[in-house]
Design a protein around this motif. Structure first.
Motif, PDB file in Angstrom:
ATOM      1  N   ARG A  36       1.012  -0.797   0.009  1.00 10.05           N
ATOM      2  CA  ARG A  36       0.236  -0.430  -0.120  1.00 10.05           C
ATOM      3  C   ARG A  36       0.603   1.018  -0.367  1.00 10.05           C
ATOM      4  O   ARG A  36       0.506   1.962   0.376  1.00 10.05           O
ATOM      5  CB  ARG A  36      -0.963   0.090   1.286  1.00 10.05           C
ATOM      6  CG  ARG A  36      -2.133  -1.299   1.555  1.00 10.05           C
ATOM      7  CD  ARG A  36      -2.571  -1.585   2.824  1.00 10.05           C
ATOM      8  NE  ARG A  36      -3.733   0.168   3.060  1.00 10.05           N
ATOM      9  CZ  ARG A  36      -3.645   0.754   3.765  1.00 10.05           C
ATOM     10  NH1 ARG A  36      -2.085   0.990   4.356  1.00 10.05           N
ATOM     11  NH2 ARG A  36      -4.440   2.117   3.425  1.00 10.05           N
ATOM     12  N   PHE A  87     -12.532  -7.039   4.574  1.00 10.02           N
ATOM     13  CA  PHE A  87     -11.364  -6.190   5.553  1.00 10.02           C
ATOM     14  C   PHE A  87     -11.885  -7.493   7.353  1.00 10.02           C
ATOM     15  O   PHE A  87     -11.894  -6.846   7.848  1.00 10.02           O
ATOM     16  CB  PHE A  87     -12.093  -5.191   6.140  1.00 10.02           C
ATOM     17  CG  PHE A  87     -12.047  -3.670   4.925  1.00 10.02           C
ATOM     18  CD1 PHE A  87     -10.879  -2.933   5.384  1.00 10.02           C
ATOM     19  CD2 PHE A  87     -12.601  -4.408   3.755  1.00 10.02           C
ATOM     20  CE1 PHE A  87     -10.211  -2.255   4.788  1.00 10.02           C
ATOM     21  CE2 PHE A  87     -12.110  -2.673   2.833  1.00 10.02           C
ATOM     22  CZ  PHE A  87     -11.232  -2.261   3.230  1.00 10.02           C
ATOM     23  N   ASP A  88     -12.519  -8.090   7.064  1.00 10.85           N
ATOM     24  CA  ASP A  88     -13.146  -9.018   7.516  1.00 10.85           C
ATOM     25  C   ASP A  88     -11.638  -9.970   8.472  1.00 10.85           C
ATOM     26  O   ASP A  88     -10.920 -10.578   8.209  1.00 10.85           O
ATOM     27  CB  ASP A  88     -14.046 -10.442   7.204  1.00 10.85           C
ATOM     28  CG  ASP A  88     -15.567  -9.766   6.737  1.00 10.85           C
ATOM     29  OD1 ASP A  88     -15.300  -8.159   7.271  1.00 10.85           O
ATOM     30  OD2 ASP A  88     -15.838 -10.509   5.905  1.00 10.85           O
ATOM     31  N   SER A  97     -13.723  -6.279  11.858  1.00 10.72           N
ATOM     32  CA  SER A  97     -12.961  -6.075  10.725  1.00 10.72           C
ATOM     33  C   SER A  97     -11.988  -4.959  11.162  1.00 10.72           C
ATOM     34  O   SER A  97     -11.933  -3.857  12.539  1.00 10.72           O
ATOM     35  CB  SER A  97     -13.653  -5.166   9.918  1.00 10.72           C
ATOM     36  OG  SER A  97     -14.389  -3.677  10.712  1.00 10.72           O
ATOM     37  N   ILE A  99      -8.504  -2.873  10.707  1.00 12.27           N
ATOM     38  CA  ILE A  99      -8.320  -1.337  10.002  1.00 12.27           C
ATOM     39  C   ILE A  99      -7.210  -1.438   9.791  1.00 12.27           C
ATOM     40  O   ILE A  99      -6.374  -2.269  10.708  1.00 12.27           O
ATOM     41  CB  ILE A  99      -8.363  -0.397  11.721  1.00 12.27           C
ATOM     42  CG1 ILE A  99      -9.800  -0.471  12.592  1.00 12.27           C
ATOM     43  CG2 ILE A  99      -7.881   1.147  11.702  1.00 12.27           C
ATOM     44  CD1 ILE A  99     -10.719   0.578  12.207  1.00 12.27           C
ATOM     45  N   PRO A 100      -6.365   0.038   9.190  1.00  5.31           N
ATOM     46  CA  PRO A 100      -5.183  -0.348   8.537  1.00  5.31           C
ATOM     47  C   PRO A 100      -4.461  -0.253   9.424  1.00  5.31           C
ATOM     48  O   PRO A 100      -4.715   0.844  10.299  1.00  5.31           O
ATOM     49  CB  PRO A 100      -5.961   0.910   7.378  1.00  5.31           C
ATOM     50  CG  PRO A 100      -7.214   0.967   6.617  1.00  5.31           C
ATOM     51  CD  PRO A 100      -7.917   1.156   7.965  1.00  5.31           C
TER      52      PRO A 100
END
Ligand SMILES: Nc1nc2c(ncn2[C@@H]2O[C@H](COP(=O)(O)OP(=O)(O)O)[C@@H](O)[C@H]2O)c(=O)[nH]1
Ligand SMILES: [Mg+2]
Ligand SMILES: [Zn+2]
Lengths: 120, 215
Positions: A36, A87-88, A97, A99-100
């Motif tokens: 990313r 995102f699970d 879920s 979080i980045p």
């Protein structure tokens, strides 16, 4: 376009190091790029080639190691590698879920390989 | 002979350092800097025209566009000092472009309307204190899922064109859930650039965040 300033900076780092170490040229620049980080390696290579023309990095090979993006579950705190489109949290029965996190955002020059082959 | 030299140098450090220095200078001068991101036509300029008159100190606007000075003229026509940066094709603004064009400016709010692009402007720090996102109800509620980075980095989100809600199938719950997964804190305020609805609350939030509240 987007990759050019980054490629120019990588070139600058490599040329500085080559000079500091009295090397004729750099044969390899090794990068670490998170999935990313927002930059495309292939595009970076093209920009680098263009920027390095006529310098001690003209024939330098760019190599890369990739780091997969990690998420952290907002319920149980587990860190996990993000799957495409999801995102699970992978933990059984958690249902949270992710979080980045900063893992996957890396973008740095790890090492360079310098050579003294008398080419200069 | 060949030698391996360890480097461990962040490629973007230089940019981040410049942005950090500029941010410090602004803070010292009492300037709160808001970087505005979203696609062309979302209503960034319109929202600024609504927001700025509600702030208790002067504002200065830098308009970033690939070409033209249309938005700068609009600002000046409303009595708001503004300058234009044309990037001539480049996809984002960088700190030196801002520092070289900003005139002497103290005690107030600096707004930069960034290039309308959802990727690079979110990536590149330009010395801002906050990032303001202005998505709209007409572009669909799946944007947080498709363009996560901008939402992840946002400090304040103004959901614009709320007057058009009856005409489009925008699912606010789906949108908000997508934002929350990426960003637990940024408020999502519904606004309308046409009527001015919602900007009072936005101005109060910005004021509070800027630390200028008790002027
Ligand atoms: N219906 C409606 N139109 C809006 C609203 N806000 C802006 N617009 C219109 O959207 C268009 C683009 O606005 P502009 O501020 O130039 O967008 P920018 O490119 O993001 O700066 C203009 O025609 C505005 O009048 C709104 O809340 N509702
Ligand atoms: Mg505009
Ligand atoms: Zn979990």
């Amino acid at each position: 376009m987007h990759e050019f300033p980054a490629a120019a900076r990588i070139l600058e780092i490599a040329l500085e190091k080559a000079q500091e170490n009295g090397a004729d040229r750099a044969t390899e620049i090794h990068l670490v790029m998170g999935d990313r980080c927002g930059y495309l390696f292939e595009s970076l290579k093209l920009c680098f080639e263009a920027a390095a023309m006529g310098t001690a990095c003209e024939k330098t090979e760019l190599t890369v190691e990739r780091i997969p993006a990690q998420l952290q579950c907002d319920r149980c705190g587990t860190r996990f590698v993000k799957k495409p489109f999801s995102f699970d949290c992978p933990k059984e029965g958690c249902g949270g879920s992710g979080i980045p996190t900063d893992t996957g955002r890396e973008f740095y020059v790890k090492y360079i390989e310098l050579s003294n082959d008398g080419s200069k | 002979m060949s030698t391996k030299v360890d480097i461990y140098e962040n490629v973007l450090n230089q940019n981040e350092r410049l942005a950090g220095e500029f941010n410090q200078k602004l803070s010292g001068d009492g300037v709160f800097f808001i970087n505005i991101l979203w696609s062309p036509g979302a209503g960034k300029t319109t929202c600024l025209l609504n927001l700025i008159p509600l702030l208790p100190q002067q504002s200065f606007v830098i308009e970033g566009d690939i070409e033209s000075d249309i938005d700068t003229v609009k600002m000046r026509d409303s009595g708001i000092p503004a300058v234009q940066i044309n990037t001539e094709g480049a996809c984002h603004l960088e700190t030196p472009q801002i520092t070289s064009i900003l005139p002497e400016f103290k005690e107030g709010f600096l707004f930069v309307e960034n290039i309308g692009n959802l990727v690079c402007p979110a990536e590149f720090l330009i010395g801002e204190h906050i990032k303001l996102l202005i998505p709209t109800v007409v572009e669909g509620s799946d944007k947080p899922y498709k363009y996560p980075l901008a939402f992840e980095k946002a400090d304040l989100i103004l959901l614009n064109k709320i007057d058009l809600l009856p005409y489009v199938d925008f699912d606010i719950d789906y949108f908000s859930a997508g934002v929350r997964r990426l960003n637990p804190d940024a408020p999502i305020l519904q606004v309308c650039g046409k009527t001015g609805q919602g900007f009072r609350e936005a101005a109060e939030w910005i004021l509070e965040r800027s630390g200028k509240k008790y002027l």
